[in-house]
Structure formats: structure tokens, C-alpha cells
Design a protein around this motif. Structure first.
Motif, short mmCIF file in Angstrom:
data_model
loop_
_atom_site.label_atom_id
_atom_site.label_comp_id
_atom_site.label_asym_id
_atom_site.label_seq_id
_atom_site.Cartn_x
_atom_site.Cartn_y
_atom_site.Cartn_z
N ILE A 8 -48.06 23.04 -21.68
CA ILE A 8 -47.24 21.81 -21.63
C ILE A 8 -47.85 20.85 -20.61
N GLY A 11 -52.66 16.96 -18.21
CA GLY A 11 -53.29 16.42 -17.02
C GLY A 11 -54.49 17.33 -16.73
N ALA A 13 -54.72 19.94 -14.87
CA ALA A 13 -54.36 21.37 -14.89
C ALA A 13 -54.21 21.87 -16.32
N GLU A 32 -48.67 17.23 -25.26
CA GLU A 32 -48.66 16.14 -24.27
C GLU A 32 -47.69 15.05 -24.75
N ASN A 34 -47.37 11.93 -23.79
CA ASN A 34 -47.95 10.59 -23.95
C ASN A 34 -48.78 10.50 -25.23
N SER A 44 -56.49 7.68 -10.91
CA SER A 44 -56.79 8.37 -9.64
C SER A 44 -57.99 7.74 -8.94
N CYS A 49 -61.59 8.31 -9.63
CA CYS A 49 -61.27 9.73 -9.60
C CYS A 49 -62.09 10.52 -8.56
N ALA A 162 -47.70 22.81 -17.10
CA ALA A 162 -48.66 22.00 -16.33
C ALA A 162 -48.21 20.55 -16.39
N TYR A 168 -45.20 8.72 -9.64
CA TYR A 168 -45.83 7.87 -10.66
C TYR A 168 -45.34 8.28 -12.05
N THR A 171 -46.92 7.70 -15.57
CA THR A 171 -48.06 8.46 -16.11
C THR A 171 -47.58 9.67 -16.92
N GLY A 172 -46.27 9.89 -16.95
CA GLY A 172 -45.73 11.03 -17.72
C GLY A 172 -45.19 12.14 -16.84
N ASP A 176 -40.24 17.17 -15.59
CA ASP A 176 -39.69 18.04 -16.65
C ASP A 176 -39.93 19.52 -16.35
N MET A 180 -37.35 22.81 -16.48
CA MET A 180 -37.54 23.97 -17.38
C MET A 180 -37.63 25.25 -16.56
N ASN A 394 -56.19 17.51 -4.24
CA ASN A 394 -55.10 17.71 -5.20
C ASN A 394 -55.63 17.93 -6.61
N MET A 395 -56.69 17.23 -6.97
CA MET A 395 -57.35 17.47 -8.28
C MET A 395 -57.90 18.90 -8.30
#
Ligand SMILES: Cc1cc2nc3c(=O)[nH]c(=O)nc-3n(C[C@H](O)[C@H](O)[C@H](O)COP(=O)(O)OP(=O)(O)OC[C@H]3O[C@@H](n4cnc5c(N)ncnc54)[C@H](O)[C@@H]3O)c2cc1C
Length: 409
Positions: A8, A11, A13, A32, A34, A44, A49, A162, A168, A171-172, A176, A180, A394-395
Motif C-alpha cells: 500500500i 513512495g 518505501a 497507489e 494518486n 524532495s 531529491c 508503506a 504534506y 502528496t498523498g 491512512d 489501518m 529519511n529517504m
């Protein structure tokens, strides 16, 4: 029949996890919500990035103030160098900048997304765009499937959440995954904004809006004067307070304190000791001895900062430089080395670069990313209660935990 996995969120991950699982021959659906993958990757690093950091593994851990120790397995199994090799294997050249920050040589974050799309295509992932997962179905604490927003059920043996954090949201990443996971009995550690601009009390800070200072040292001190944190680099004044790299990192540090108990001190001239700065001022004051004080700082400070410093110094702005006393000059030196800003809060979670808090690490196996509560449920990326400073960390967390989940689901 092939084991079936639903990942799920696409991104960094989720894309990494899905690709790795599919490479192992599993039947993988990447859902996804989006209409495209990796929206946050695209924005990013200001569109460039900052993929990872060139430090060693200990350095990676040190830069994760939020539960760094949980990531040993993830970083050792798929390190920053493994990530660079992986991307270069798909033709994406990288470069290292100040502070070990690794970027695509092209300076284009879209190139990172392109590699990840090639990767999931090559490994046989079935990508479902415009597909928001609403619920995870379990039976006897084992994953059985997922249900999408439009009510469609999909059976599967494993699910990898994921879904990212809650910052932000455009960006989605709307949190959620927390909902869950919580429904399935997981503890969600309080969500807080991290790497976030800070609000300042003083009005003069707002007057400096738009001013960027490249080489300053910032120190966070307790009200009693104890040094809690110090950093060197670039900061920015905004219409509400302060931002920029050193401020964002400081905001993570401030999470552990009440804002009213700390103060932010800026050293505008960190390369000079008080004595050297005093000597420098004496030279400038000699040169401009016939000028008024307000016209004597042009070589020392950016134009926008001069009226503010003149005001804060308490020295009359129209006083002639040759009449400024030694004590006045000394107190000006102290001001330039200790500009104090009172922090009264931060911008909200939705404006934070990362979300601190999330699915409790105590309930996830750090060697596999599997839930300790539900068999077949895995987590990857920012949805977990881990968060790092700026610098590509973080990436790296997203890619390394994604790899581990994909290899073990
Ligand atoms: C402005 C900005 C700049 C940044 N720059 C950097 C940087 O240069 N370097 C760095 O290391 N970090 C940076 N970060 C942080 C980094 O981007 C994130 O930590 C990282 O993207 C987290 O990856 P993720 O895969 O866990 O989550 P995300 O990248 O947030 O991806 C989650 C995905 O899940 C999808 N999703 C969510 N819920 C559902 C659902 N119910 N069903 C289906 N799909 C769902 C979302 O649409 C999204 O595509 C930046 C963050 C921001 C906001």
C-alpha cells in the motif's frame, strides 16, 4: 500458487518493497491512491531529491534521533552504498555534496522516480494507480486481504503498509496507514511535526522576511543557559519566524522540550572569536569614524539586517562612529555573537518535512519489518515511528526498510 502480496503506497518505501518482493517471484500488487507514483520524491530536496548520505552506517544511525537503533538491520541489509549501487545499476549517476548529501548528478528528482518505475516494471509488479486501500482484512491475527475505498476486496497473504507519514498531505501521505495499523491493534506513538519551520515571538524577525544567512551557528539553550544543541549552516527568515536547513534540524531537537523552556541563539559571525570580531569592528569604525552608526556596518552585515541590529544594539542610530564608547562596541560584539530569538511554536504537521511518531517500533520485528501482532503484516518507511535529520537520511530509511519488508514478506 504464487504467494500474493499487496503493497500500500508507491513512495520510495513501497516502490522498493514491491520491486524486491516481485524479484523473489511473488505476485505483487502495488496500490497507489494518486494517479502517479512518488509524488513526494518529486518535491524532495527542492526538486533535486537528496537520495541518501555518504556517511557510514553508524553515521546514518546517529542522524536518526527518532529510534535510530531500530534501523541497524535495515541499514546493514541495504545500506546507503547499496542504494547508490542500485540506482547507478539503472543508469542514474549520483554526486556527493556538502555534508555527504547524495543527489542525482542530473539534479532531477524525476530521474529517481523513473529508475523506480523501471525497477518495478522489470520485476513484474502490478501497479494499480488511483487505488486507495481503506482496510486490511485479517483472520486469527493473519492477513487475508485488503479492501479499497470503492469497496473492492483483494485477497492476499501479506500486506506491506508503506503509506508514509501525515505531512504534506497533498502528496498523498494523509495518515491512512496509522488508522489501518491502529484498527489492527498497533500502538501509534503521538504524531508530531519534525523538520518544520519555527514561529518566533519578536516582531523584528518578521521584518527580516526573505533574508537568508549562509554561515551562521545556531545554539539551542535552556532558559538557565545550558547548551542543548548546536549546528552550523544556512537559515532563512520568514513572515512567521525562521526556517532553512539548520532551523529544520533544530526543530527535531526541540521536540523533546517545551518551547517556553528553551531559546535559540544565533552567532552571526561564527568564524570570529569575540576578540577578533571586536578588532574587526575597531578597524571598520576607524575607517568610518565620521559616519553615523547606522551607516557603518555595510561591510559587516547584509543590508536588511543592519537596521535591526542597530535597533537592538541600543546605540543611537545617528550617533557618530567616533563617539561610540568601548562598552557600546563590546555590547555590539556580544549581540552579533548571541542574537536571541524566542521560539513560540512550530508550523503545523502538514507543513513538516517528516512526521515524528507513528507505528510503535516495539511492535515490529526490526530484522524483517513484520508486525509482531499480525502475521503477514509488514511496515516500511515513514509510517513507522522513526525519523531523521535532513541530509538524505529519511529517504534512506524508506528505501532500507522497504528493501527489508520486500525481502521478508
Ligand atoms: C518537501 C519535502 C522535501 C523532502 N526532501 C527530502 C530529501 O531531499 N531527502 C530525504 O531524505 N527526505 C526528504 N523528505 C522526506 C521524504 O520525502 C520522506 O521521508 C519519504 O518520502 C517517506 O517515504 P515513504 O515511502 O515512507 O512515504 P511517501 O513518500 O509519503 O509515500 C507514501 C505513498 O503512499 C500513498 N498512500 C497513502 N495512503 C494510501 C492508501 N490508503 N492507499 C494507497 N496509497 C496510499 C501516498 O499517496 C504516497 O504515494 C522530504 C519531504 C518533504 C515533504
Amino acid at each position: 500458487m504464487d504467494k500474493k502480496v499487496v503493497v500500500i503506497g508507491a513512495g520510495p518505501a513501497g516502490l522498493m518493497a514491491a520491486g524486491r518482493a516481485a524479484e523473489r517471484g511473488l505476485d505483487v500488487i502495488l496500490a497507489e491512491k494518486n494517479d502517479r507514483v512518488g509524488k513526494k520524491i518529486l518535491i524532495s530536496g527542492k526538486g533535486r531529491c537528496n537520495i541518501t548520505n555518504s556517511t557510514d552506517i553508524e553515521g546514518l544511525i546517529e542522524n536518526v534521533p527518532g529510534n535510530g537503533n531500530f534501523l541497524y538491520s535495515a541499514f546493514y541489509t541495504f545500506s546507503n552504498q547499496d542504494l547508490i549501487d542500485f540506482l547507478e545499476g539503472y543508469g542514474l549517476k549520483t554526486k556527493v555534496e556538502r555534508g555527504g548529501r547524495v543527489f542525482p548528478e542530473s539534479d532531477k528528482s524525476s530521474d529517481v522516480v523513473d529508475v523506480l518505475l523501471k525497477f518495478i516494471k522489470k520485476s513484474g509488479v502490478r501497479l494499480m494507480l488511483n487505488t486507495a486501500v481503506k482496510d486490511i482484512i485479517t483472520e486469527d491475527n493473519c492477513v487475508r486481504g485488503v479492501v479499497t475505498e470503492d469497496g473492492k476486496a483483494m485477497e492476499c497473504d501479506s500486506v506491506i503498509i508503506a503509506t508514509g507519514g501525515a505531512s504534506y498531505p497533498g502528496t498523498g501521505s494523509t495518515g491512512d496507514g496509522y488508522r489501518m495499523a491502529e484498527k489492527l491493534g498497533h500502538t501509534i506513538v503521538d504524531l508530531k511535526p519534525s523538520l518544520v519551520p519555527l514561529l518566533a515571538k519578536q516582531e523584528w524577525v518578521k521584518e527580516l522576511q526573505g533574508l537568508s544567512l549562509k554561515n551562521v551557528e545556531i545554539t539551542v539553550k535552556s532558559k538557565s543557559g545550558r547548551k542543548l544543541y548546536t549546528d552550523f549552516g544556512e537559515m532563512l527568515f520568514t513572515h512567521f519566524g525562521v526556517s532553512g536547513p539548520v532551523i529544520l534540524s533544530a526543530s527535531r531537537h526541540l521536540l523533546d522540550y517545551d518551547y517556553k523552556d528553551v531559546k535559540l541563539i544565533i552567532d552571526l559571525k561564527p568564524a570570529l572569536t569575540e576578540e577578533k570580531l571586536d578588532a574587526r569592528l575597531q578597524r571598520d569604525f576607524e575607517k568610518y569614524s565620521r559616519k553615523q552608526f547606522k551607516n557603518s556596518l555595510d561591510e559587516l552585515l547584509p543590508q536588511k539586517l543592519i537596521p535591526v541590529i542597530v535597533d537592538l544594539s541600543g546605540i543611537p542610530s545617528d550617533k557618530f562612529v567616533n563617539q561610540i564608547t568601548r562598552d557600546e562596541r563590546r555590547s555590539l560584539v556580544r549581540l552579533l555573537k548571541n542574537l536571541e530569538i524566542e521560539i513560540v511554536g512550530s508550523r503545523p504537521l502538514k507543513e513538516a518535512i517528516v512526521t515524528a511518531g507513528g507505528v510503535s517500533t516495539g511492535e515490529i520485528n526490526p530484522s524483517t519489518m513484520e508486525s509482531k501482532l499480525i502475521k503477514g503484516l509488514f511496515f516500511a518507511g515513514e509510517v513507522i515511528d522513526v525519523d531523521a535529520y535532513t541530509g538524505g537520511f529519511n529517504m534512506t530509511i524508506a528505501f532500507s526498510t522497504g528493501h527489508l519488508a520486500g525481502m521478508n514478506c
